[in-house]
Design an enzyme around this catalytic site. Structure first.
Site, short mmCIF file in Angstrom:
data_model
loop_
_atom_site.label_atom_id
_atom_site.label_comp_id
_atom_site.label_asym_id
_atom_site.label_seq_id
_atom_site.Cartn_x
_atom_site.Cartn_y
_atom_site.Cartn_z
N GLU A 1 -7.36 -56.31 -16.88
CA GLU A 1 -8.52 -55.97 -16.07
C GLU A 1 -8.42 -54.54 -15.52
OE1 GLU A 1 -11.44 -57.50 -15.55
OE2 GLU A 1 -11.96 -55.74 -14.37
N ASP B 1 -9.87 -53.25 -20.31
CA ASP B 1 -11.29 -53.46 -20.60
C ASP B 1 -12.17 -52.27 -20.25
OD1 ASP B 1 -11.09 -53.95 -17.84
OD2 ASP B 1 -12.37 -55.74 -17.87
N THR C 1 -16.73 -55.96 -18.03
CA THR C 1 -15.87 -56.91 -18.75
C THR C 1 -16.61 -57.57 -19.91
OG1 THR C 1 -14.53 -57.44 -16.81
CG2 THR C 1 -14.58 -59.07 -18.54
C1 GP9 Z 1 -15.02 -61.78 -13.55
C2 GP9 Z 1 -14.34 -60.64 -14.21
C3 GP9 Z 1 -14.81 -59.30 -13.68
O1 GP9 Z 1 -14.82 -63.03 -14.09
O2 GP9 Z 1 -14.24 -60.73 -15.56
O3 GP9 Z 1 -15.77 -58.64 -14.40
P1 GP9 Z 1 -16.02 -57.07 -14.18
O4 GP9 Z 1 -16.52 -56.89 -12.77
O5 GP9 Z 1 -14.75 -56.35 -14.39
O6 GP9 Z 1 -17.06 -56.71 -15.19
MN MN Z 2 -13.39 -56.00 -16.02
#
Ligand code: GP9
Ligand code: MN
Length: 427
Positions: free
Chosen positions: A38, A257, A82
Site C-alpha cells: 500500500e 500500488d 488502489t
Molecule cells: C481500502 C484500500 C485503500 O480497502 O485498498 O485504497 P486507496 O485509498 O489506497 O485507494
Molecule cells: Mn492504495
C-alpha cells in the site's frame, strides 16, 4: 457492438512483443504470490533516516540474486488509486480518467482477468485484504475477474486494537491470512493487499519503532514509520514462507500500488530528496513504485527497462508459460527484448528512456533538463504522444463499451459470476 473491437485488435497486433526466451515458462506451475504494498514508493528502497534504513527487509529482497527488480517502474493510477492498480494488474486494462473502473464497471462488465485465466489452468485463486469486502466494490469486481476466494475483513479475528485506519494491521493480517493460505490447493494465485501504510500513516505507539522524518509536514513525516512497519510485517511473512517451504515452489511478486506522498507536498518532497526544490520532472520520477519478482533459481538483478503497472500481467503470463497471442491487454512483457518503453500516465503525460513529457514541457529523461526539441525531435515526441493517447483511449473503449463480452479468447471460458460467493460463515 462487436466491430468496435476491430481497431483494438489491429492496434494490439502491432504492439505485441515476443517473450524473452530466457524467461518464458520459468515459473510454470509455481504458486504465485502478489504482495500489494500500500502507498509504497520506490524512493523508500535503500532510503535512510538518521542513518537507518526504512525498509531493511525489502532492501535485501530488492538486491537478492534471485529477485528481478525494476528501477524505472511507474504507477499509472488516477482517482481510482488502489482499484486502478488492481484493475491494471489483473487485466492489463487502464483505470478510467475519472472515478474507479472497478466500482463503476466492475459488477456488470465481462473480463478476461488473471484469476480466471489461471483458474482455468488449474490454479486456486484467492485475494486477501483486511478491509470490508465492499470497499472499491471488490466483492463484485472479484467475481467478474474470477477470484474463487476473497478473504475480506470478516475472515479475521477482530479486536479494536487489531485495526488502525482502514482496517487490520499488516502484521496481524499476514499472520491470519496464513491459516487460509495453508489450506489452499496448490498451485495457487494469492494476492495479499496490505493496508497500514495508508494516508494519514497512523500507527499505535507499541508498533512505532522508527523515527519520523522532520520536514514539518505532518501528513508526510510519519510515512516512513508505517513503511517500516510494513517492512517488518513482510519480514514475518517471508519467515513463514521459508519455514513452511512455500517459498521453494512459489514466485513472489511485490509491487507498490501508487504514491504515498501526493505531489502537492512539494517542499516536503524536496527535503526528503535532499534538494532545494522539485520540478515536474522530479515529481514524475517520484511516481516510481517498486516492482520485484522473486523465485528460487530465477536469474535476478536490477532491470532498467521503463514500464508500469499495465505491463505486469503480460510479464507474469510469460513467466508462467501462458501464451497471450490473442489477449486484449494493453501492456507488454517487461522482459521482452524489443518492447516499447513509453510509459503512459493516466492524464496523457508520459515517461520514456529519452523524454519525459509533462503537459507541454519536454525534459531529457537522462539529465532532467528542459529541452527545446528540434523539428525531428518534435516529430518523434508527437509519435510517442500519439501512442499514449491511442492506448489510453482504446483501453477506455474496452471498459466503457464492455467490449470483452463480444470477444472470444481462444481457450478461455467466460466467467459465470453466479458461481462465486465470498460470504463468511462460521465452521
Ligand atoms: C481500502 C484500500 C485503500 O480497502 O485498498 O485504497 P486507496 O485509498 O489506497 O485507494
Ligand atoms: Mn492504495
Amino acid at each position: 457492438k462487436p466491430s468496435d473491437l476491430d481497431s483494438i485488435k489491429s492496434y494490439l497486433k502491432k504492439n505485441r512483443t515476443a517473450p524473452n526466451i530466457q524467461y518464458y515458462g520459468k515459473a510454470k506451475g509455481k504458486n504465485v504470490f502478489i504482495i500489494h504494498l500500500e502507498s509504497f514508493q520506490q524512493f523508500l528502497i535503500d532510503y535512510k533516516v538518521d542513518g537507518k534504513p526504512v525498509t531493511p527487509t525489502l532492501n535485501k529482497f530488492y538486491h537478492n540474486q534471485n529477485t528481478l527488480s525494476f528501477d524505472n517502474f511507474y504507477h499509472q493510477v488516477a482517482q481510482g488509486k488502489t482499484s486502478d492498480a488492481e484493475m491494471m494488474l489483473e487485466n492489463s486494462l487502464f483505470g478510467l480518467p475519472e472515478g474507479s473502473a472497478m466500482v463503476t464497471y466492475g459488477t456488470q462488465n465481462t473480463y478476461q482477468a488473471a484469476p480466471a485465466m489461471l483458474a482455468q489452468k488449474g490454479y486456486t485463486t484467492a485475494s486477501f485484504h483486511g478491509d470490508v469486502p465492499s470497499f472499491w466494490n471488490r466483492d463484485n469486481a472479484y467475481k467478474s475477474w474470477g477470484y474463487q476466494y476473497f478473504f475480506d475483513s470478516n475472515y479475521y479475528k477482530e479486536k479494536p486494537s487489531y485495526t488502525v485506519g482502514y482496517g487490520l494491521k499488516d502484521k496481524i493480517f499476514f499472520k491470519d491470512a496464513a491459516q487460509y493460505l495453508q489450506k489452499l490447493p496448490q498451485p495457487f494465485y494469492a494476492k495479499l493487499i496490505t493496508l497500514t501504510n495508508h494516508y494519514p500513516y497512523e500507527l499505535d505507539k507499541q508498533n512505532v519503532s522508527f523515527p519520523a522524518t522532520k520536514t514539518g509536514d505532518n501528513t508526510v513525516d510519519p510515512y516512513v514509520q508505517t513503511a517500516h512497519y510494513l517492512d517488518q510485517a513482510f519480514s514475518q511473512f517471508l519467515k513463514y514462507l521459508n519455514k513452511t517451504g512455500l517459498s521453494k515452489n512459489s514466485m513472489i511478486v511485490l509491487y507498490g500500488d501508487h504514491y504515498g506522498i501526493a505531489n502537492t507536498h512539494r517542499p516536503a518532497i524536496a527535503q526528503l530528496l535532499h534538494k532545494k526544490s522539485v520540478d515536474s520532472y522530479d515529481l514524475a520520477q517520484f511516481q516510481k513504485v517498486p516492482f520485484m519478482i522473486h523465485m528460487n533459481g530465477l536469474k535476478g538483478g536490477i532491470n532498467h527497462t521503463y514500464g508500469g503497472e499495465i505491463d505486469v500481467l503480460p510479464t507474469l503470463l510469460h513467466l508462467l508459460g501462458i501464451k497471450d497471442n490473442n489477449t486484449i491487454q494493453f501492456g507488454n512483457d517487461l522482459l521482452s527484448p524489443n518492447r516499447n518503453q513509453t510509459v503512459a500516465f493516466r492524464n496523457g503525460d508520459f515517461v520514456s528512456p529519452k523524454y519525459t513529457v509533462i503537459g507541454s514541457t519536454v525534459y531529457d529523461t537522462k539529465t532532467g533538463k528542459v529541452i527545446n526539441p528540434t523539428k525531428s525531435q518534435q516529430q518523434e515526441i508527437k509519435n510517442m504522444q500519439n501512442h499514449v493517447t491511442t492506448e489510453l483511449s482504446l483501453s477506455d473503449k474496452v471498459v466503457l463499451g464492455d467490449l470483452l463480452r463480444y470477444y472470444n479468447l481462444k481457450g478461455f471460458k467466460k466467467v459465470n459470476k453466479k458461481e462465486y460467493s465470498y460470504k463468511y460463515s462460521d465452521g
